[in-house]
Design an enzyme around this catalytic site. Sequence first.
Site, PDB file in Angstrom:
ATOM      1  N   LEU A   1      53.069  26.630  33.807  1.00  0.00           N
ATOM      2  CA  LEU A   1      53.807  25.521  34.401  1.00  0.00           C
ATOM      3  C   LEU A   1      55.261  25.969  34.450  1.00  0.00           C
ATOM      4  O   LEU A   1      55.838  26.335  33.416  1.00  0.00           O
ATOM      5  CB  LEU A   1      53.648  24.242  33.573  1.00  0.00           C
ATOM      6  CG  LEU A   1      54.078  22.932  34.222  1.00  0.00           C
ATOM      7  CD1 LEU A   1      53.293  22.670  35.506  1.00  0.00           C
ATOM      8  CD2 LEU A   1      53.892  21.766  33.259  1.00  0.00           C
ATOM      9  N   ASP A   2      55.863  25.973  35.642  1.00  0.00           N
ATOM     10  CA  ASP A   2      57.188  26.538  35.834  1.00  0.00           C
ATOM     11  C   ASP A   2      58.212  25.902  34.917  1.00  0.00           C
ATOM     12  O   ASP A   2      58.057  24.760  34.458  1.00  0.00           O
ATOM     13  CB  ASP A   2      57.635  26.388  37.295  1.00  0.00           C
ATOM     14  CG  ASP A   2      56.720  27.142  38.250  1.00  0.00           C
ATOM     15  OD1 ASP A   2      56.078  28.107  37.798  1.00  0.00           O
ATOM     16  OD2 ASP A   2      56.653  26.759  39.429  1.00  0.00           O
TER      17      ASP A   2
END
Length: 446
Positions: free
Chosen positions: A321-322
């Site tokens: 997840l960025d």
Amino acid sequence: MNTIRRKPPTPQPSRIQGTLGVRKSADDEPSAEEAPSGREPAAAARTPRGEAPARPAAGERPPRPSERAAKPARSERAPRRDDGAAPSRREEGAKPARGERTARGAGTSARDDERPARGEWGRKRADDERAPRRESAPARRDDGRAAPRASGPKRRDEERASRRDTAPQRRGEQAPPAAAAASYEARAAAAAAVAEAAQARVAVEGVRLSKLMAERGICSRREADEFIERGWVFVDGRRVSELGVRVAEDVRIHLAPEATRTQQQRATILLHKPVGYVSGQPEPGYAPAVSLIGPDNQADRDTAQRFHPSHLKNLAPAGRLDIDSTGLLVLTQDGRVARQLIGEDSKVEKEYIVRVEGTLAENGLALLNHGLWLDDRPLRPAEVEWINDEQLRFVLREGRKRQIRRMCELVGLKVVGLKRVRIGRVKLGDLPLGQWRFLREDERFG
């Protein structure tokens, strides 16, 4: 005062004859002009055997330096011994012997005499003595400039066009459909050939037991190796404790009770990741998401087991997840969960709420659902729809790096906010931001 010049005494014979010569007086020595041009023969210079050299008598003084022949002045240089001598028998133009000096003219050197004038280097060598030109040397035109080669490089504009055609696609650019499809088909054909060769090998030799256990979802390959070493794996009712064993694809595999209990003790954690935390490897200036796992951030401490430091051992994120995204992040110690979520054949859905800005292209929504390419590969079909004027709902079945942001850039949109709210059948729900909880026994991703 008058000095009486005495006559030198008669020389007495020497005890050693023929080794010492008689020194001539200064008056009898020849002048520099009368000196012979060459060296005297050795026989003439020697003293005859019968004659003894003169020795001064007792009490007599040797001749004073003033009575000797005066040396020539510094400015008056005596002529060389070879002045006027017969010419050397060496051939004309031969290299002088060591120690000989070549005659020079006034103000010039021997190299200067042999060196051609400026601009005469090319004319000095005769036409028949010139070295042949190399074939790769460019031809010359009448104006002296090099003529273009027949097989030389292309013009600058042609080179730029060629570079544009062969340059790799930039991030966010969509590859030309024909070229991308051709490269994808070529790679797909190569992968199919490799898969066929692997199947033929499996039919003859079998498949590794750890790989087969991972493919069936029993555990991860690392866990399989651990269970095999401990003797907790049975194949067709027989215990297997040797690594690297190959078996047929249709064998029956089951685990010992010890392996089952070990798997049940391995934790899977759900975290509501805030913006600014990285999901995987830590980056300079940013903390990893696993640093939020602790007793103070546990949201279900009253209904589930308490946190223990052993829960952090081998705890890794199952998916990314960025750093500038928020939402549901799964961290697990169980290899089965990791393979289910991020395996090559994983088809678990992931749902996102995305806030965007900009103007969507005419057929942008249709392309977002299916038809876009990233990294020269087509994307799997997705589900994309508008929630309101500023938000889109994405449902993906794959996880490329920054996939949603790059998809939106291809259709004229810019992502300003992204939140993951569901992975498979597990939802984020009301889990507070920055807190975590254990995966319950009744929850399954697939």
